[in-house]
Design a protein around this motif. Structure first.
Motif, PDB file in Angstrom:
ATOM      1  N   THR A   1      15.561   6.217  20.576  1.00 38.46           N
ATOM      2  CA  THR A   1      16.935   6.054  20.121  1.00 38.46           C
ATOM      3  C   THR A   1      16.696   5.608  18.272  1.00 38.46           C
ATOM      4  OG1 THR A   1      17.597   3.834  20.687  1.00 38.46           O
ATOM      5  CG2 THR A   1      18.195   5.600  21.888  1.00 38.46           C
ATOM      6  N   LEU A   2      15.680   4.857  18.019  1.00 40.09           N
ATOM      7  CA  LEU A   2      15.688   4.298  16.863  1.00 40.09           C
ATOM      8  C   LEU A   2      15.329   5.085  15.777  1.00 40.09           C
ATOM      9  CD1 LEU A   2      15.873   1.329  15.428  1.00 40.09           C
ATOM     10  CD2 LEU A   2      13.455   1.151  15.723  1.00 40.09           C
ATOM     11  N   GLU A   3      16.066   5.220  14.777  1.00 35.68           N
ATOM     12  CA  GLU A   3      16.254   6.025  13.337  1.00 35.68           C
ATOM     13  C   GLU A   3      15.741   5.362  12.182  1.00 35.68           C
ATOM     14  OE1 GLU A   3      19.393   8.494  13.235  1.00 35.68           O
ATOM     15  OE2 GLU A   3      18.855   9.608  15.460  1.00 35.68           O
TER      16      GLU A   3
ATOM     17  N   SER B   1      21.427   1.498  22.949  1.00 35.95           N
ATOM     18  CA  SER B   1      21.363   2.764  22.144  1.00 35.95           C
ATOM     19  C   SER B   1      21.121   2.653  20.633  1.00 35.95           C
ATOM     20  CB  SER B   1      22.349   3.918  22.545  1.00 35.95           C
ATOM     21  OG  SER B   1      23.538   3.307  22.260  1.00 35.95           O
ATOM     22  N   ILE B   2      20.327   1.681  20.133  1.00 35.73           N
ATOM     23  CA  ILE B   2      20.368   1.303  18.785  1.00 35.73           C
ATOM     24  C   ILE B   2      19.501   2.433  17.990  1.00 35.73           C
ATOM     25  CG2 ILE B   2      18.336  -0.140  19.394  1.00 35.73           C
ATOM     26  CD1 ILE B   2      19.042  -2.007  17.080  1.00 35.73           C
ATOM     27  N   LYS B   3      20.208   2.501  16.919  1.00 32.81           N
ATOM     28  CA  LYS B   3      19.825   3.566  16.096  1.00 32.81           C
ATOM     29  C   LYS B   3      19.283   2.825  14.642  1.00 32.81           C
ATOM     30  CE  LYS B   3      22.325   7.600  17.196  1.00 32.81           C
ATOM     31  NZ  LYS B   3      23.438   8.595  17.001  1.00 32.81           N
ATOM     32  N   MET B   4      19.686   1.758  14.490  1.00 37.57           N
ATOM     33  CA  MET B   4      19.255   1.152  13.148  1.00 37.57           C
ATOM     34  C   MET B   4      18.770  -0.173  13.266  1.00 37.57           C
ATOM     35  SD  MET B   4      21.531   1.198   9.597  1.00 37.57           S
ATOM     36  CE  MET B   4      20.965   0.814   7.995  1.00 37.57           C
ATOM     37  N   LEU B   5      17.821  -0.771  12.773  1.00 40.97           N
ATOM     38  CA  LEU B   5      17.416  -2.174  13.170  1.00 40.97           C
ATOM     39  C   LEU B   5      16.879  -2.633  11.645  1.00 40.97           C
ATOM     40  CD1 LEU B   5      16.889  -4.306  14.899  1.00 40.97           C
ATOM     41  CD2 LEU B   5      14.560  -3.377  15.413  1.00 40.97           C
ATOM     42  N   ILE B   6      17.538  -3.831  11.305  1.00 39.22           N
ATOM     43  CA  ILE B   6      17.367  -4.239  10.030  1.00 39.22           C
ATOM     44  C   ILE B   6      16.915  -5.734  10.220  1.00 39.22           C
ATOM     45  CG2 ILE B   6      17.992  -5.136   7.747  1.00 39.22           C
ATOM     46  CD1 ILE B   6      20.539  -2.999   8.060  1.00 39.22           C
ATOM     47  N   LEU B   7      15.382  -5.945  10.015  1.00 43.86           N
ATOM     48  CA  LEU B   7      14.856  -7.268  10.074  1.00 43.86           C
ATOM     49  C   LEU B   7      14.166  -7.678   8.790  1.00 43.86           C
ATOM     50  CD1 LEU B   7      12.486  -5.960  12.982  1.00 43.86           C
ATOM     51  CD2 LEU B   7      14.617  -7.470  13.396  1.00 43.86           C
TER      52      LEU B   7
ATOM     53  N   LEU C   1       7.117   4.903  17.229  1.00 46.95           N
ATOM     54  CA  LEU C   1       8.230   5.466  16.998  1.00 46.95           C
ATOM     55  C   LEU C   1       8.652   6.834  16.742  1.00 46.95           C
ATOM     56  CD1 LEU C   1       9.365   2.068  15.222  1.00 46.95           C
ATOM     57  CD2 LEU C   1       9.744   2.560  17.953  1.00 46.95           C
ATOM     58  N   LYS C   2       8.724   7.609  17.547  1.00 44.25           N
ATOM     59  CA  LYS C   2       8.414   8.873  17.233  1.00 44.25           C
ATOM     60  C   LYS C   2       9.807   9.710  16.642  1.00 44.25           C
ATOM     61  CE  LYS C   2       4.323   9.690  18.984  1.00 44.25           C
ATOM     62  NZ  LYS C   2       3.188   9.822  18.054  1.00 44.25           N
ATOM     63  N   ASN C   3      10.924   8.956  16.984  1.00 47.62           N
ATOM     64  CA  ASN C   3      12.320   9.471  16.308  1.00 47.62           C
ATOM     65  C   ASN C   3      12.574   8.714  15.269  1.00 47.62           C
ATOM     66  OD1 ASN C   3      12.734  11.274  18.319  1.00 47.62           O
ATOM     67  ND2 ASN C   3      13.441   9.715  19.970  1.00 47.62           N
ATOM     68  N   LEU C   4      11.814   7.930  14.482  1.00 52.37           N
ATOM     69  CA  LEU C   4      12.130   7.241  13.609  1.00 52.37           C
ATOM     70  C   LEU C   4      12.235   7.999  12.208  1.00 52.37           C
ATOM     71  CD1 LEU C   4      12.412   4.378  12.564  1.00 52.37           C
ATOM     72  CD2 LEU C   4       9.799   4.336  11.960  1.00 52.37           C
ATOM     73  N   LYS C   5      13.276   7.956  11.273  1.00 51.82           N
ATOM     74  CA  LYS C   5      13.353   8.807  10.070  1.00 51.82           C
ATOM     75  C   LYS C   5      13.242   8.079   8.821  1.00 51.82           C
ATOM     76  CE  LYS C   5      16.654  11.758  12.470  1.00 51.82           C
ATOM     77  NZ  LYS C   5      18.253  12.423  12.676  1.00 51.82           N
ATOM     78  N   TYR C   6      13.679   6.991   8.876  1.00 48.06           N
ATOM     79  CA  TYR C   6      13.402   6.166   7.610  1.00 48.06           C
ATOM     80  C   TYR C   6      12.788   4.726   7.890  1.00 48.06           C
ATOM     81  CZ  TYR C   6      16.949   9.427   5.926  1.00 48.06           C
ATOM     82  OH  TYR C   6      17.608  10.311   5.649  1.00 48.06           O
ATOM     83  N   VAL C   7      11.813   4.316   7.030  1.00 51.82           N
ATOM     84  CA  VAL C   7      11.404   3.094   7.338  1.00 51.82           C
ATOM     85  C   VAL C   7      11.246   2.459   5.910  1.00 51.82           C
ATOM     86  CG1 VAL C   7       8.919   4.006   7.092  1.00 51.82           C
ATOM     87  CG2 VAL C   7       9.458   1.727   8.283  1.00 51.82           C
ATOM     88  N   ARG C   8      11.619   1.231   5.710  1.00 50.22           N
ATOM     89  CA  ARG C   8      11.337   0.230   4.330  1.00 50.22           C
ATOM     90  C   ARG C   8      10.609  -0.766   4.692  1.00 50.22           C
ATOM     91  NH1 ARG C   8      16.684  -1.947   3.085  1.00 50.22           N
ATOM     92  NH2 ARG C   8      17.418   0.363   2.751  1.00 50.22           N
TER      93      ARG C   8
END
Length: 301
Positions: A198-200, A172-178, A221-228
């Motif tokens: 789940t990814l936001e 249920s990951i919400k935040m992924l930093i690559l 990613l329909k639930n994505l809120k922030y992208v950098r």
């Protein structure tokens, strides 16, 4: 050498693609000498290929092995490519989770151990601290912890590959930093739809292999809120891709400056901390599991 190899393979070649060779004797008796014009005790075998079993029962198998070794390329570039190939195989093996590990630890805890093994760090829901590997010791328990949910994964400056990302499937990951991951490319981004429910938050800054095509795949990613997506040298039309993503997801925020991760995690984390999960993670030694069960049994008695 290749002509000699081809000529050897065509010895006694038949019309159906098979060739005949002398059977090697295995008994103590001397094999009978074949009469003139015959092949003696024949054995039909297919033409040698790389998948041919090495049973060492025919002379042609040994000859082909020798010729393959002689024709091999032992140049510096070839040896470098071979070493790189073997390293990639080891990385794939280390970042792939088997079913036994998932069943024993649970999907979230098994994935967290893989993240720590490649040099990343994680956070669980209800636990307000980073968990990372210190030296050769892991700070995670080696037994299943109930109600454990992996929430934040940080792969900054690691050699994570697609197989490692796929190991996170089911969490249920919400935040992924690559950030600054040299192996993340367009294909990896196209497979992030595995976490679309789940990814936001996603950070792909510094991934030099990512192009505009990979950025365009983030619309899934329909639930994505922030992208950098800073410092992407091979993505020349980031502004156009950002507009495309905003059209597909109006709630998306494309970040140009660093967002404080602790602030985002505190906002997305549950307000009440799960006490049992926190206690299990603070005592990673697997030997403490039976002691906890024994204590519970004594209290019931």
């Amino acid at each position: 050498m290749s002509c000699l190899k081809k000529s050897l393979r065509q010895v006694h070649r038949l019309s159906n693609g098979l060739f005949a060779c002398q059977r090697k004797g295995y008994s103590e008796e001397k094999p009978k000498k074949p009469s003139f014009g015959s092949f003696g005790n024949l054995r039909l075998e297919p033409e040698f290929t790389g998948n041919m079993p090495d049973d060492e029962k025919t002379q042609f198998t040994a000859i082909n092995k020798l010729l393959n070794f002689i024709e091999a390329d032992f140049s510096l570039s070839s040896m470098r490519n071979y070493a790189r190939h073997m390293i990639n195989l080891e990385e794939i093996k280390s970042q792939t989770l088997d079913d036994d590990t998932k069943n024993r630890l649970g999907v979230d805890l098994a994935a967290a151990q893989m993240v720590l093994q490649v040099g990343g760090r994680v956070q669980f829901a209800g636990v307000d601290r980073w968990i990372e590997r210190k030296g050769n010791s892991s700070s995670l328990p080696n037994y299943r912890v109930p109600d454990l949910r992996l929430q934040v994964v940080d792969f900054t400056n690691t050699k994570i590959i697609y197989e490692g990302l796929k190991s996170l499937e089911g969490t249920s990951i919400k935040m992924l930093i690559l950030k600054n991951c040299e192996n993340i490319d367009d294909f990896c981004l196209s497979r992030l739809y595995l976490f679309s429910d789940t990814l936001e938050f996603l950070d792909i800054s510094g991934c030099s292999l990512v192009t505009d095509n990979g950025l365009g795949a983030l619309y899934k990613l329909k639930n994505l809120k922030y992208v950098r997506m800073n410092d992407l040298p091979n993505a020349g039309n980031k502004s156009s891709v950002a507009n495309l993503l905003l059209n597909e997801n109006p709630n998306l925020v494309v970040l140009s400056e660093d967002l404080h991760l602790d602030e985002y995690i505190s906002e997305s984390s549950p307000k009440e901390q799960d006490r049992s999960v926190s206690e299990d993670l603070s005592a990673p030694d697997s030997s403490k599991q039976p002691q906890r069960q024994t204590q519970t049994h004594s209290e019931k008695s």
